[in-house]
Design an enzyme around this catalytic site. Structure first.
Site, mmCIF file in Angstrom:
data_model
loop_
_atom_site.group_PDB
_atom_site.id
_atom_site.type_symbol
_atom_site.label_atom_id
_atom_site.label_comp_id
_atom_site.label_asym_id
_atom_site.label_seq_id
_atom_site.Cartn_x
_atom_site.Cartn_y
_atom_site.Cartn_z
ATOM 1 N N PRO A 157 60.600 57.410 39.731
ATOM 2 C CA PRO A 157 62.174 58.180 39.685
ATOM 3 C C PRO A 157 63.088 57.281 38.964
ATOM 4 O O PRO A 157 63.714 57.603 38.051
ATOM 5 C CB PRO A 157 62.529 58.672 40.932
ATOM 6 N N TRP A 163 65.756 53.342 32.526
ATOM 7 C CA TRP A 163 65.394 53.147 31.189
ATOM 8 C C TRP A 163 66.116 53.902 30.111
ATOM 9 O O TRP A 163 66.332 53.698 28.941
ATOM 10 C CB TRP A 163 64.015 53.408 30.987
ATOM 11 N N LYS A 178 69.855 64.421 35.347
ATOM 12 C CA LYS A 178 69.204 65.429 36.342
ATOM 13 C C LYS A 178 67.770 64.685 36.624
ATOM 14 O O LYS A 178 66.821 64.702 36.136
ATOM 15 C CB LYS A 178 68.872 66.733 35.629
ATOM 16 N N SER A 232 56.568 66.327 31.399
ATOM 17 C CA SER A 232 55.198 66.879 30.593
ATOM 18 C C SER A 232 55.400 67.269 29.271
ATOM 19 O O SER A 232 56.561 67.828 29.045
ATOM 20 C CB SER A 232 54.874 68.029 31.576
ATOM 21 N N GLY A 236 58.528 69.325 27.738
ATOM 22 C CA GLY A 236 59.227 68.563 26.673
ATOM 23 C C GLY A 236 59.338 69.555 25.430
ATOM 24 O O GLY A 236 60.247 69.485 24.799
ATOM 25 N N GLU A 253 59.665 61.291 26.208
ATOM 26 C CA GLU A 253 58.580 60.483 26.757
ATOM 27 C C GLU A 253 57.578 61.380 27.658
ATOM 28 O O GLU A 253 57.967 61.798 28.848
ATOM 29 C CB GLU A 253 59.070 59.524 27.737
ATOM 30 N N GLN A 285 49.433 58.428 39.318
ATOM 31 C CA GLN A 285 50.525 59.276 38.473
ATOM 32 C C GLN A 285 51.300 58.724 37.533
ATOM 33 O O GLN A 285 52.294 58.397 38.011
ATOM 34 C CB GLN A 285 51.059 59.798 39.748
ATOM 35 N N CYS A 287 51.987 58.028 33.231
ATOM 36 C CA CYS A 287 51.660 58.801 31.882
ATOM 37 C C CYS A 287 50.896 57.519 31.224
ATOM 38 O O CYS A 287 50.100 58.063 30.108
ATOM 39 C CB CYS A 287 53.251 58.726 31.185
ATOM 40 N N SER A 288 50.898 56.443 31.663
ATOM 41 C CA SER A 288 50.158 55.085 31.182
ATOM 42 C C SER A 288 48.782 54.987 31.706
ATOM 43 O O SER A 288 48.282 53.995 31.405
ATOM 44 C CB SER A 288 50.872 54.126 31.160
ATOM 45 N N GLU A 386 45.615 65.198 30.413
ATOM 46 C CA GLU A 386 45.989 64.147 31.431
ATOM 47 C C GLU A 386 45.593 64.705 33.008
ATOM 48 O O GLU A 386 46.161 65.965 33.208
ATOM 49 C CB GLU A 386 47.474 64.344 31.223
ATOM 50 N N TRP A 452 59.049 51.023 24.778
ATOM 51 C CA TRP A 452 58.101 52.004 25.694
ATOM 52 C C TRP A 452 57.789 53.314 24.898
ATOM 53 O O TRP A 452 59.025 53.762 24.707
ATOM 54 C CB TRP A 452 58.505 52.119 27.009
#
Ligand code: NAD
Length: 482
Positions: A157, A163, A178, A232, A236, A253, A285, A287-288, A386, A452
């Site tokens: 979070p 970032w 948000k 997700s 997105g 992302e 959990q 993304c990478s 994923e 990233w």
């Protein structure tokens, strides 16, 4: 540490208030209610965007040095609240305290880094442009793109927030943030730190709430210049569609299905550590997550034996236990989603090597054993989609080119890892992989200086580094006749 039973979920124009939506915030390790956050709706989004729009007139004209000084204060505030922020991350997200500490340190480093970039902006503003004629002169300005909407997920979070937020403020943008409705607590504390940093009212606004109540109107608001979204792919796409109505910029992302390639000459112990880190950190959990592990035929049997032994030895426990290695998944929905992936994988014929269930000593909480599959059919959901849980699929390969083809055979292209003793082979493979970031013989270390983001359906744009700042800047050239 105890929390109030309800928390205000809106920080708009420098004021805290309660919105009409009641968000129940759960501790995933105990399934107990932590607190209720009174989040907002479309009306709150409207107020927040109005405040940010008003604040932009002044904030966009501040110097980089002024903005840098405030970013440094935020970094110091986060550092000062390190313990509190670690506690909130672990209780709200389920991640072990040592992982929460890494997150807080990353947030500090990110604000410090963008403070430095902000401070460097003034000298570069209005830089002359070389032209092929003496009849004209030209100068280059980089200006903040406007009021931006930042929408973030629950897995990291505060990090995903930092970032976006640090470069947006560095650029001179005003922000409506948000957080995820699942994990609003770290961002509420971050907002309290920002409120004490001397940032002018309205520059930073926070609206807690669900995707539909807050994220959707934020993505559609015509006064927003850009949406920076992490989450997700399904959402997105919706954000991008809404943003398209008013031709907003978007940075996305999204998901990943990344591979670890263990070449024939790899150090096996290192390969096992990299596989466990890439598959089980943050309970997978990420993304990478390197949820596909590709191992050279020669090493496959021995590697699998060692990986299984290491995975079975991982201590899954409450995040506040001193020797915990892996915590809980974030909530019931995510837990069921991952169990569903495991069931479908078994139905598709995949072979379960270990895990797949709740640890016997943890009857409550969303805990799952580190899970390893082999023989996963290439077209199956387990191989292609994923998973976002502690699940690794191992497959062997006969040649370097086969390994590269397997890794690149995905709609995603976020990251990859390579383990080998051969520096030349490592570079050759890294160069051939369709991924935004490749680690060689390394854990998933991230620096504010390196970008990233990924290829294909993983991302639009890049975060971190100067690219993260440029994402919030417009380019203006002024050409003058001499
Ligand atoms: P999600 O897409 O469900 O939610 C992300 C955010 O979008 C949340 O704040 C949510 O409230 C909001 N949202 C939901 N519906 C919306 C709508 N219709 N309009 C606008 N906003 C809406 O994702 P999640 O479950 O919170 O996070 C997991 C996903 O995030 C995974 O797919 C993961 O790969 C991705 N992720 C990507 C990165 C990266 O850097 N590429 C980093 C972290 C997470």
């Amino acid at each position: 540490m105890s929390l109030p039973t309800t928390l205000h979920g809106l920080f708009i124009n420098g004021q805290w208030s309660a919105g009409p939506e009641h968000l129940r915030v759960i501790n995933p390790s105990t399934e107990a209610l932590l607190t209720t956050v009174n989040g907002g709706d479309a009306g709150a989004v409207d107020q927040a965007v109005t405040a940010a729009t008003a604040a932009f007139k002044h904030w966009s004209q501040t110097t980089g040095a002024e903005r840098g000084a405030i970013l440094r204060k935020i970094a110091a505030g986060v550092q000062g609240a390190r313990e509190q922020l670690m506690y909130l991350q672990s209780s709200n997200n389920g991640k072990p305290l040592f992982e929460a500490a890494i997150d807080v340190d990353d947030v500090v480093a990110t604000f410090e880094y963008y403070a430095g970039l902000a401070e460097g902006l003034d000298a570069k503003q209005d830089s002359p442009v070389e032209l092929p004629t003496d009849d004209f002169s030209a100068r280059l300005r980089r200006e903040p793109c406007g009021v931006v909407g930042l929408i973030v997920p629950w897995n990291f979070p505060m990090v995903t927030t930092a970032w976006k937020l640090a470069p947006a403020l560095a650029a001179g943008c005003c922000v409506v943030l948000k957080p995820s409705e699942v994990t609003p607590l770290p961002e509420l504390e971050l907002a309290a730190i920002i409120a004490r940093s001397g940032l002018p009212q309205g520059v930073f606004n926070l609206v807690c709430g669900t995707g539909l109540a807050v994220g959707a109107p934020l993505s559609a608001d015509p006064r927003i210049a850009k949406i920076s979204f992490t989450g997700s792919n399904a959402v997105g796409v919706q954000v991008m569609q809404r943003a398209a109505e008013t031709v907003k910029g978007v940075s996305l992302e999204l998901g990943g299905k990344s591979s670890l390639l263990v070449l024939a000459d790899a150090d096996l112990e290192l390969a096992v550590e990299v596989a466990c880190g890439g598959g089980f950190f943050n309970a997978g959990q990420m993304c990478s997550a390197t949820s596909r592990v590709l191992v050279a035929d020669e090493l496959a049997d021995e590697f699998l034996l060692r990986l299984k032994a290491r995975a079975e030895a991982i201590r899954v426990a409450d995040p506040f236990e001193p020797d915990v290695e892996m915590g809980a998944l974030v909530n019931q929905a995510q837990y069921q989603r991952v169990l569903g992936h495991i069931d479908r994988g078994l139905s598709a014929g995949a072979k379960l090597i270990c895990g797949g269930n709740r640890p016997a000593d943890l009857p409550r909480g969303y805990f799952l054993q580190p899970t390893i599959f082999t023989d996963v059919p290439q077209g199956s959901a387990l191989w292609c989609e994923e998973i976002f849980g502690p699940v690794i699929c191992v497959r062997s390969f006969a040649s370097e080119s086969e390994a590269i083809a397997l890794a690149n055979d995905s709609q995603f292209g976020l990251v990859a890892s390579v383990v080998t003793r051969n520096a030349e082979a490592a570079d050759r493979v890294a160069n051939a992989l369709q991924a935004g970031l490749v680690w060689i013989n390394a854990p998933q270390v991230i620096f504010a200086q390196t970008a990233w983001g990924g290829y294909k359906q993983s991302s639009i744009g890049r975060e971190l580094g100067p690219w993260g700042l440029q994402a919030f800047q417009e380019i203006k050239h002024v050409i003058r006749a001499i």
